[in-house]
Design a protein around this motif. Structure first.
Motif, short mmCIF file in Angstrom:
data_model
loop_
_atom_site.label_atom_id
_atom_site.label_comp_id
_atom_site.label_asym_id
_atom_site.label_seq_id
_atom_site.Cartn_x
_atom_site.Cartn_y
_atom_site.Cartn_z
N ILE A 160 0.85 -1.19 0.00
CA ILE A 160 0.00 0.00 0.00
C ILE A 160 0.88 1.24 0.00
N GLU A 161 0.35 2.30 -0.56
CA GLU A 161 1.11 3.55 -0.62
C GLU A 161 1.18 4.24 0.73
N GLN A 162 0.12 4.11 1.52
CA GLN A 162 0.08 4.79 2.81
C GLN A 162 0.81 3.96 3.86
N THR A 163 1.69 4.59 4.58
CA THR A 163 2.45 3.85 5.58
C THR A 163 2.12 4.27 7.00
N GLN A 164 1.34 5.32 7.17
CA GLN A 164 0.95 5.79 8.50
C GLN A 164 -0.56 5.72 8.64
N GLU A 165 -1.00 5.29 9.82
CA GLU A 165 -2.42 5.29 10.12
C GLU A 165 -2.63 5.93 11.48
N LYS A 166 -3.63 6.80 11.55
CA LYS A 166 -3.94 7.51 12.80
C LYS A 166 -5.18 6.87 13.41
N TYR A 167 -5.16 6.69 14.73
CA TYR A 167 -6.27 6.05 15.42
C TYR A 167 -6.94 6.98 16.42
N TYR A 168 -8.27 6.85 16.48
CA TYR A 168 -9.13 7.69 17.31
C TYR A 168 -10.02 6.80 18.17
N LEU A 169 -10.47 7.37 19.28
CA LEU A 169 -11.32 6.64 20.23
C LEU A 169 -12.59 7.43 20.53
N LEU A 170 -13.70 6.71 20.65
CA LEU A 170 -14.96 7.29 21.11
C LEU A 170 -15.52 6.37 22.18
N THR A 171 -15.86 6.94 23.32
CA THR A 171 -16.45 6.18 24.42
C THR A 171 -17.94 6.52 24.53
N PRO A 172 -18.72 5.65 25.16
CA PRO A 172 -20.14 5.96 25.30
C PRO A 172 -20.39 7.22 26.14
N THR A 173 -19.53 7.47 27.12
CA THR A 173 -19.68 8.67 27.94
C THR A 173 -19.51 9.92 27.10
N ARG A 174 -18.47 9.96 26.28
CA ARG A 174 -18.24 11.13 25.40
C ARG A 174 -19.38 11.25 24.40
N TRP A 175 -19.80 10.14 23.82
CA TRP A 175 -20.90 10.14 22.86
C TRP A 175 -22.16 10.73 23.49
N GLN A 176 -22.48 10.29 24.69
CA GLN A 176 -23.68 10.78 25.36
C GLN A 176 -23.57 12.27 25.69
N ARG A 177 -22.40 12.70 26.15
CA ARG A 177 -22.20 14.13 26.45
C ARG A 177 -22.41 14.98 25.21
N LEU A 178 -21.87 14.55 24.08
CA LEU A 178 -22.04 15.30 22.83
C LEU A 178 -23.50 15.32 22.40
N ARG A 179 -24.20 14.23 22.58
CA ARG A 179 -25.63 14.17 22.21
C ARG A 179 -26.44 15.14 23.07
N GLU A 180 -26.10 15.23 24.34
CA GLU A 180 -26.83 16.11 25.25
C GLU A 180 -26.56 17.59 24.99
N LYS A 181 -25.36 17.91 24.53
CA LYS A 181 -24.95 19.30 24.32
C LYS A 181 -25.45 19.90 23.02
N THR A 182 -25.70 19.07 22.02
CA THR A 182 -26.01 19.60 20.69
C THR A 182 -27.26 18.96 20.10
N ASN A 183 -27.76 19.59 19.08
CA ASN A 183 -28.85 19.01 18.30
C ASN A 183 -28.31 18.22 17.11
N PHE A 184 -27.01 18.09 17.06
CA PHE A 184 -26.34 17.46 15.93
C PHE A 184 -26.66 15.96 15.83
N PHE A 185 -26.89 15.33 16.98
CA PHE A 185 -27.07 13.90 17.02
C PHE A 185 -28.54 13.51 17.05
N PRO A 186 -28.94 12.55 16.24
CA PRO A 186 -30.34 12.12 16.27
C PRO A 186 -30.64 11.29 17.51
N GLY A 187 -31.91 11.11 17.76
CA GLY A 187 -32.36 10.21 18.83
C GLY A 187 -32.24 10.86 20.15
#
Length: 187
Positions: A160-187
């Motif tokens: 493959i041409e790409q030799t670097q990969e960046k990794y990210y994490l999402l936890t349910p606590t962060r997900w829930q906080r973001l949902r509560e703060k904004t109208n961005f998330f459905p449900g």
């Protein structure tokens, strides 16, 4: 499971009719270079890749509701199965969208729908996601959804041409906080 519905998209399991989507993704170099999608060279390989997706319980086709067109895929892959380690309650996110649908909010909606289902239904403790170093669209999307950068790795693959990969994490606590703060998330 049948379908997960959003406003403009729905997520459904892979079907035999999705062979055209797999062929398009697998024969277009852009999707291999930007997201590592498998290269397919013939009908047998297309069928083999489709079968793999059909067997994965948390892999979904993104369908544009207005047209019924299959426009991409999202999936959650197991990172481990050992309950003692807790890895059985973690997943790695994969996603890819046909280029003609980029920049229209379809993938943002698809990830919101998927994660809104996955955290409570699967009782996940972590969702990880990675992207090749040159794929800044994916980086922006992950950050927009709430993923936080954690680390970068050098890939050992010479084909493959790409030799670097960046990794990210999402936890349910962060997900829930973001949902509560904004109208961005459905449900």
């Amino acid at each position: 499971m049948n379908e997960l519905k959003g406003g403009r998209i729905c997520l459904r399991p892979f079907q035999a009719a999705d062979i055209d989507l797999i062929e398009k993704l697998g024969t277009t170099p852009l999707y291999h270079q930007s997201a590592g999608f498998a290269i397919v060279r013939n009908a047998a390989e297309v069928q083999q890749v489709l079968h793999i997706y059909q067997e994965r319980p948390e892999s979904f086709v993104i369908v544009q509701q207005a047209t019924g067109a299959a426009i991409g895929l999202v999936e959650l892959n197991q990172r481990g199965v050992d309950p003692a380690s807790g890895l059985d309650r973690t997943r790695e996110l994969g996603f890819i969208l046909l280029q003609e649908y980029w920049g229209q909010g379809y993938m943002t909606e698809a990830l919101q729908v998927l994660l809104g289902w996955a955290f409570p239904q699967l009782a996940l403790t972590e969702v990880w996601a990675g992207h090749y170093e040159n794929n800044q669209r994916s980086a922006r999307l992950l950050q927009k959804i709430g993923f936080e950068f954690r680390y970068e790795v050098t890939l050992p693959f010479k084909f493959i041409e790409q030799t670097q990969e960046k990794y990210y994490l999402l936890t349910p606590t962060r997900w829930q906080r973001l949902r509560e703060k904004t109208n961005f998330f459905p449900g």
